[in-house]
Scaffold this motif. Structure first.
Motif, PDB file in Angstrom:
ATOM      1  N   VAL A  94       6.709  -3.497   0.180  1.00  0.00           N
ATOM      2  CA  VAL A  94       7.344  -3.079  -1.074  1.00  0.00           C
ATOM      3  C   VAL A  94       7.449  -1.554  -1.163  1.00  0.00           C
ATOM      4  N   VAL A 149       0.873  -1.184   0.000  1.00  0.00           N
ATOM      5  CA  VAL A 149       0.000   0.000   0.000  1.00  0.00           C
ATOM      6  C   VAL A 149       0.907   1.230   0.000  1.00  0.00           C
ATOM      7  N   SER A 163       8.444   2.356  -1.190  1.00  0.00           N
ATOM      8  CA  SER A 163       9.571   3.026  -1.842  1.00  0.00           C
ATOM      9  C   SER A 163      10.496   3.742  -0.862  1.00  0.00           C
ATOM     10  N   GLY A 177      -2.645  -0.321  -9.813  1.00  0.00           N
ATOM     11  CA  GLY A 177      -3.770  -1.248  -9.842  1.00  0.00           C
ATOM     12  C   GLY A 177      -3.360  -2.643 -10.274  1.00  0.00           C
ATOM     13  N   ALA A 231      11.440  -1.669  -9.444  1.00  0.00           N
ATOM     14  CA  ALA A 231      10.760  -1.913 -10.718  1.00  0.00           C
ATOM     15  C   ALA A 231       9.349  -1.388 -10.594  1.00  0.00           C
TER      16      ALA A 231
HETATM   17  N1  LIG Z   1       4.432   1.764  -8.766  1.00  0.00           N
HETATM   18  C1  LIG Z   1       5.737   1.628  -8.673  1.00  0.00           C
HETATM   19  O1  LIG Z   1       6.484   1.942  -9.600  1.00  0.00           O
HETATM   20  C2  LIG Z   1       6.330   1.086  -7.403  1.00  0.00           C
HETATM   21  C3  LIG Z   1       7.578   0.452  -7.462  1.00  0.00           C
HETATM   22  C4  LIG Z   1       8.138  -0.053  -6.286  1.00  0.00           C
HETATM   23  C5  LIG Z   1       7.489   0.124  -5.071  1.00  0.00           C
HETATM   24  N2  LIG Z   1       6.276   0.769  -5.043  1.00  0.00           N
HETATM   25  C6  LIG Z   1       5.621   0.908  -3.738  1.00  0.00           C
HETATM   26  O2  LIG Z   1       4.631  -0.088  -3.669  1.00  0.00           O
HETATM   27  C7  LIG Z   1       3.556   0.336  -2.851  1.00  0.00           C
HETATM   28  C8  LIG Z   1       2.257   0.113  -3.600  1.00  0.00           C
HETATM   29  O3  LIG Z   1       2.316   0.832  -4.812  1.00  0.00           O
HETATM   30  P1  LIG Z   1       1.560   0.304  -6.117  1.00  0.00           P
HETATM   31  O4  LIG Z   1       2.192   0.983  -7.273  1.00  0.00           O
HETATM   32  O5  LIG Z   1       1.462  -1.168  -6.076  1.00  0.00           O
HETATM   33  O6  LIG Z   1       0.149   0.966  -5.886  1.00  0.00           O
HETATM   34  P2  LIG Z   1      -1.324   0.486  -6.300  1.00  0.00           P
HETATM   35  O7  LIG Z   1      -2.130   1.729  -6.325  1.00  0.00           O
HETATM   36  O8  LIG Z   1      -1.289  -0.369  -7.508  1.00  0.00           O
HETATM   37  O9  LIG Z   1      -1.756  -0.412  -5.061  1.00  0.00           O
HETATM   38  C9  LIG Z   1      -1.897   0.140  -3.790  1.00  0.00           C
HETATM   39  C10 LIG Z   1      -3.131  -0.447  -3.127  1.00  0.00           C
HETATM   40  O10 LIG Z   1      -3.221   0.089  -1.810  1.00  0.00           O
HETATM   41  C11 LIG Z   1      -4.561   0.412  -1.532  1.00  0.00           C
HETATM   42  N3  LIG Z   1      -4.607   1.462  -0.516  1.00  0.00           N
HETATM   43  C12 LIG Z   1      -4.367   2.768  -0.685  1.00  0.00           C
HETATM   44  N4  LIG Z   1      -4.487   3.424   0.491  1.00  0.00           N
HETATM   45  C13 LIG Z   1      -4.801   2.490   1.402  1.00  0.00           C
HETATM   46  C14 LIG Z   1      -5.059   2.544   2.793  1.00  0.00           C
HETATM   47  N5  LIG Z   1      -5.032   3.702   3.451  1.00  0.00           N
HETATM   48  N6  LIG Z   1      -5.358   1.378   3.425  1.00  0.00           N
HETATM   49  C15 LIG Z   1      -5.409   0.212   2.759  1.00  0.00           C
HETATM   50  N7  LIG Z   1      -5.172   0.105   1.432  1.00  0.00           N
HETATM   51  C16 LIG Z   1      -4.867   1.237   0.783  1.00  0.00           C
HETATM   52  C17 LIG Z   1      -5.128   0.879  -2.854  1.00  0.00           C
HETATM   53  O11 LIG Z   1      -6.532   0.793  -2.850  1.00  0.00           O
HETATM   54  C18 LIG Z   1      -4.451  -0.107  -3.826  1.00  0.00           C
HETATM   55  O12 LIG Z   1      -5.236  -1.279  -3.939  1.00  0.00           O
HETATM   56  C19 LIG Z   1       3.838   1.774  -2.476  1.00  0.00           C
HETATM   57  O13 LIG Z   1       4.315   1.825  -1.155  1.00  0.00           O
HETATM   58  C20 LIG Z   1       4.907   2.206  -3.456  1.00  0.00           C
HETATM   59  O14 LIG Z   1       5.753   3.180  -2.880  1.00  0.00           O
HETATM   60  C21 LIG Z   1       5.672   1.209  -6.184  1.00  0.00           C
END
Ligand SMILES: NC(=O)c1ccc[n+]([C@@H]2O[C@H](COP(=O)([O-])OP(=O)(O)OC[C@H]3O[C@@H](n4cnc5c(N)ncnc54)[C@H](O)[C@@H]3O)[C@@H](O)[C@H]2O)c1
Ligand SMILES: O=C(O)C(=O)C[C@]1(C(=O)O)C=C[C@@H](O)C=C1
Length: 281
Positions: free
Chosen positions: A73, A48, A75, A107, A101
């Motif tokens: 995961v 999240v 950042s 989503g 990555a």
């Molecule tokens: N997108 C990228 O490039 C990437 C890469 C590496 C790490 N990350 C990290 O991974 C994590 C998730 O990112 P993502 O890209 O998978 O996002 P995403 O939007 O695809 O998934 C995040 C999920 O968290 C849920 N969510 C949001 N706020 C919430 C809350 N308060 N309580 C419970 N659920 C909640 C959302 O509804 C969604 O289903 C983040 O911490 C991000 O920093 C992202």
């Protein structure tokens, strides 16, 4: 992860996300509450926004299987550790992680099979974590194609401020500047953007919640790098004003060598993976 674990159980708050996760085969089972999803799990992955990790950890803590491993995961690492660790019961192995990555999309449909292939997955476990738990998690990440390294959370946050966080802020800013220029001059500047600026717009299309949380939680490291960035920018600005072509040429030669080094090391796989052409200049 399929083929490497017994069962994948997911949680998402929205019915739409839960339906999609099942439809595309991301999970074997999905639950509307995180508590139900983690019950009996050997490995729990928190995915999240960084600012939501603490509340999620508090919610799942009473339902964790004794001796399980929890990873994330996020950042940013120091802020996630500070928010999550206090909630976890004794005996749970907490191994903070960060896959290097991703794309500008979010989503359940944004993942793809090769997302982690040949990409770094950084782990920042505390010294008290059992080596066996780290080995087991590492084996799973390697099976997904990732290259795993461990480091301290402090070092992670400093490195990420340089290679990911500040570049995102610069991209957001540059797209904002172009939009402002387009508005005040009532012109079509963005329509004429070529590939360089388009790369900025791709980055600047990244999830606002995720990136708001990154900047709020890796504040000190990002402000340090932004300060250094501003200093370098002023030096280049002065070189342009003074017509100092040698300075500009030498600087650009040095930065080109850095880009070529990254390509030669085989670390520029993301663009090709995502169906775009990696430009090798
Ligand atoms: N997108 C990228 O490039 C990437 C890469 C590496 C790490 N990350 C990290 O991974 C994590 C998730 O990112 P993502 O890209 O998978 O996002 P995403 O939007 O695809 O998934 C995040 C999920 O968290 C849920 N969510 C949001 N706020 C919430 C809350 N308060 N309580 C419970 N659920 C909640 C959302 O509804 C969604 O289903 C983040 O911490 C991000 O920093 C992202
Ligand atoms: O290519 C992108 O869209 C990304 O920015 C992915 C990226 C990165 O900066 O490399 C973004 C944030 C993550 O924490 C890890 C990966």
């Amino acid at each position: 992860m399929k083929g490497h674990v017994g069962q994948i159980v997911g949680h998402a708050k929205s019915q739409e996300t839960r339906d999609t996760a099942l439809e595309i085969g991301l999970c074997d089972q999905v639950f509307a509450t995180a508590a139900e999803a983690v019950a009996g799990a050997d490995l729990v992955v928190l995915a999240v926004p960084v600012g939501a990790m603490g509340a999620l950890a508090a919610e799942i803590a009473p339902h964790l299987k004794p001796g399980c491993t929890v990873t994330d995961v996020g950042s940013v690492k120091q802020a996630v550790i500070a928010a999550v660790a206090p909630h976890l019961p004794e005996g749970v192995a907490f191994i903070p992680g960060h896959p290097m990555a991703g794309t500008e999309y979010s989503g359940p449909r944004s993942g793809f099979a090769t997302l982690f292939v040949n990409r770094w997955w950084l782990l920042t476990p505390g010294e008290d974590v059992a080596p066996k738990a780290i080995e087991t998690l590492t084996a799973l990440l390697v099976a997904m194609g990732a290259k795993v390294n461990t480091m301290t959370p402090e070092h992670h946050d400093q490195v990420l401020a340089v290679v990911s966080h500040t570049p995102h802020l610069i991209a957001y800013t540059m797209v904002g500047v172009a939009d402002h220029v387009a508005q005040v001059s009532n012109s079509e500047v963005i329509e004429y953007s070529a590939s360089g600026f388009r790369d900025f717009t791709r980055i600047a299309a990244s999830d606002p919640t995720m990136w708001r949380d990154v900047f709020l939680t890796n504040k000190d490291a990002v402000l340090d790098i932004l300060g250094r960035f501003a200093e370098e920018l002023f030096v280049l600005q002065r070189a342009i004003r003074m017509g100092d072509g040698d300075h500009l040429f030498d600087y650009f030669t040095r930065t080109r060598a850095i880009r070529r080094g990254i390509i030669e090391a085989g670390q520029d796989t993301a663009a090709a993976d995502f169906g775009r052409v990696a430009v090798k200049t």
